[in-house]
Design a protein around this motif. Structure first.
Motif, PDB file in Angstrom:
ATOM      1  N   ARG A  23       4.245   3.714 -10.901  1.00  0.00           N
ATOM      2  CA  ARG A  23       2.833   3.339 -11.045  1.00  0.00           C
ATOM      3  C   ARG A  23       2.663   1.830 -10.895  1.00  0.00           C
ATOM      4  NH1 ARG A  23       4.381   7.436 -13.836  1.00  0.00           N
ATOM      5  NH2 ARG A  23       3.073   9.264 -14.197  1.00  0.00           N
ATOM      6  N   SER A  26       3.099   0.802  -7.214  1.00  0.00           N
ATOM      7  CA  SER A  26       1.898   1.163  -6.462  1.00  0.00           C
ATOM      8  C   SER A  26       0.762   0.171  -6.744  1.00  0.00           C
ATOM      9  CB  SER A  26       1.468   2.580  -6.842  1.00  0.00           C
ATOM     10  OG  SER A  26       0.256   2.908  -6.231  1.00  0.00           O
ATOM     11  N   HIS A  27       0.596  -0.155  -7.999  1.00  0.00           N
ATOM     12  CA  HIS A  27      -0.438  -1.123  -8.382  1.00  0.00           C
ATOM     13  C   HIS A  27      -0.172  -2.494  -7.752  1.00  0.00           C
ATOM     14  CE1 HIS A  27      -3.414  -3.094 -10.891  1.00  0.00           C
ATOM     15  NE2 HIS A  27      -2.499  -3.953 -11.291  1.00  0.00           N
ATOM     16  N   ARG A  29       1.516  -3.126  -5.041  1.00  0.00           N
ATOM     17  CA  ARG A  29       1.321  -3.054  -3.584  1.00  0.00           C
ATOM     18  C   ARG A  29      -0.157  -3.175  -3.235  1.00  0.00           C
ATOM     19  NH1 ARG A  29       5.768   1.049  -0.918  1.00  0.00           N
ATOM     20  NH2 ARG A  29       7.544  -0.237  -1.512  1.00  0.00           N
ATOM     21  N   LYS A  30      -1.004  -2.599  -4.066  1.00  0.00           N
ATOM     22  CA  LYS A  30      -2.450  -2.734  -3.833  1.00  0.00           C
ATOM     23  C   LYS A  30      -2.893  -4.179  -4.048  1.00  0.00           C
ATOM     24  CE  LYS A  30      -3.577   1.968  -5.132  1.00  0.00           C
ATOM     25  NZ  LYS A  30      -4.073   2.834  -6.207  1.00  0.00           N
ATOM     26  N   MET A  31      -2.336  -4.827  -5.053  1.00  0.00           N
ATOM     27  CA  MET A  31      -2.735  -6.204  -5.355  1.00  0.00           C
ATOM     28  C   MET A  31      -2.224  -7.176  -4.300  1.00  0.00           C
ATOM     29  SD  MET A  31      -2.472  -6.514  -9.528  1.00  0.00           S
ATOM     30  CE  MET A  31      -1.797  -8.102  -9.418  1.00  0.00           C
ATOM     31  N   THR A  32      -0.968  -7.044  -3.904  1.00  0.00           N
ATOM     32  CA  THR A  32      -0.355  -8.031  -3.016  1.00  0.00           C
ATOM     33  C   THR A  32      -0.553  -7.724  -1.544  1.00  0.00           C
ATOM     34  OG1 THR A  32       1.765  -6.887  -2.942  1.00  0.00           O
ATOM     35  CG2 THR A  32       1.461  -8.525  -4.693  1.00  0.00           C
ATOM     36  N   ARG A  33      -0.712  -6.450  -1.217  1.00  0.00           N
ATOM     37  CA  ARG A  33      -0.788  -6.007   0.178  1.00  0.00           C
ATOM     38  C   ARG A  33       0.478  -6.388   0.953  1.00  0.00           C
ATOM     39  NH1 ARG A  33      -6.243  -7.663  -0.728  1.00  0.00           N
ATOM     40  NH2 ARG A  33      -7.610  -5.873  -0.721  1.00  0.00           N
ATOM     41  N   ALA A  38       5.591  -6.919  -3.519  1.00  0.00           N
ATOM     42  CA  ALA A  38       5.243  -6.000  -4.599  1.00  0.00           C
ATOM     43  C   ALA A  38       6.499  -5.456  -5.280  1.00  0.00           C
ATOM     44  CB  ALA A  38       4.404  -4.850  -4.055  1.00  0.00           C
ATOM     45  N   TYR A  75       1.825 -11.897 -11.198  1.00  0.00           N
ATOM     46  CA  TYR A  75       1.218 -11.989  -9.872  1.00  0.00           C
ATOM     47  C   TYR A  75       0.424 -13.289  -9.735  1.00  0.00           C
ATOM     48  CZ  TYR A  75      -1.907 -11.054  -5.968  1.00  0.00           C
ATOM     49  OH  TYR A  75      -2.625 -11.165  -4.806  1.00  0.00           O
TER      50      TYR A  75
END
Length: 173
Positions: A23, A26-27, A29-33, A38, A75
């Motif tokens: 989780r 995944s979170h 990866r969404k934040m960093t792109r 990530a 982050y």
């Protein structure tokens, strides 16, 4: 989490890791792109969870909330580290030298002459100049906004510029 904090229980940490890591990744990866970044940040977060487990307070938040807060802070720290240093000598930050008094006077006179010249234009010419040069509207948008043909817009702009040029050339300071 209590077992990890008090006993440094690796089995308890593995359970937390197995549950939260997918989780978290995944979170991140969404934040960093950026999948690589990530993954690295997710690993760093879990390392911090192991090291700082004693700081977790169950009365303040759930374990997942606490871990995701660590992730968010890590982050943000990574973004700050990647920001370029402020260069006070960068030309964009160096204050321009004050203009000499004679140049300021000439600029003021030019501005006054232009204001007088604009005052001599017809309202319809002034409107198309304002929309074109100050609002930066394309000629077709001006035509639509004013409900006039495109050729009329172009003619009015050309005539307004010619009138300004003539008035400015024949005006003495």
């Amino acid at each position: 989490m209590a077992a990890v904090a008090e006993l440094r229980d690796a089995d308890a940490f593995e359970e937390i890791y197995a549950y939260i890591f997918p989780r978290l990744r995944s979170h991140m990866r969404k934040m960093t792109r950026d999948p690589t970044m990530a993954d690295e940040l997710s690993q760093e977060v879990m390392l911090l969870v192991w090291r700082k487990a004693y700081q977790y307070d169950p009365n303040r938040a759930q374990v997942s909330t606490w871990i995701f807060r660590i992730a968010r802070n890590l982050y943000i720290d990574s973004l700050r580290r990647r920001m370029p240093e402020f260069d006070e000598n960068d030309p964009a930050f160096v204050r321009e030298a004050d203009l000499p008094a004679d140049r300021l006077l000439v600029n003021a006179q030019d501005a006054a002459a232009l204001t007088r010249a604009l005052g001599e234009l017809k309202e319809e010419h002034l409107e198309v100049l304002r929309l074109s040069y100050f609002e930066e509207m394309p000629h077709s948008a001006i035509a639509s906004a004013l409900g006039i043909p495109l050729g009329t817009v172009k003619s009015r702009i050309r005539m307004a510029c010619e009138k300004l040029r003539w008035v400015l050339q024949h005006t003495t300071r």
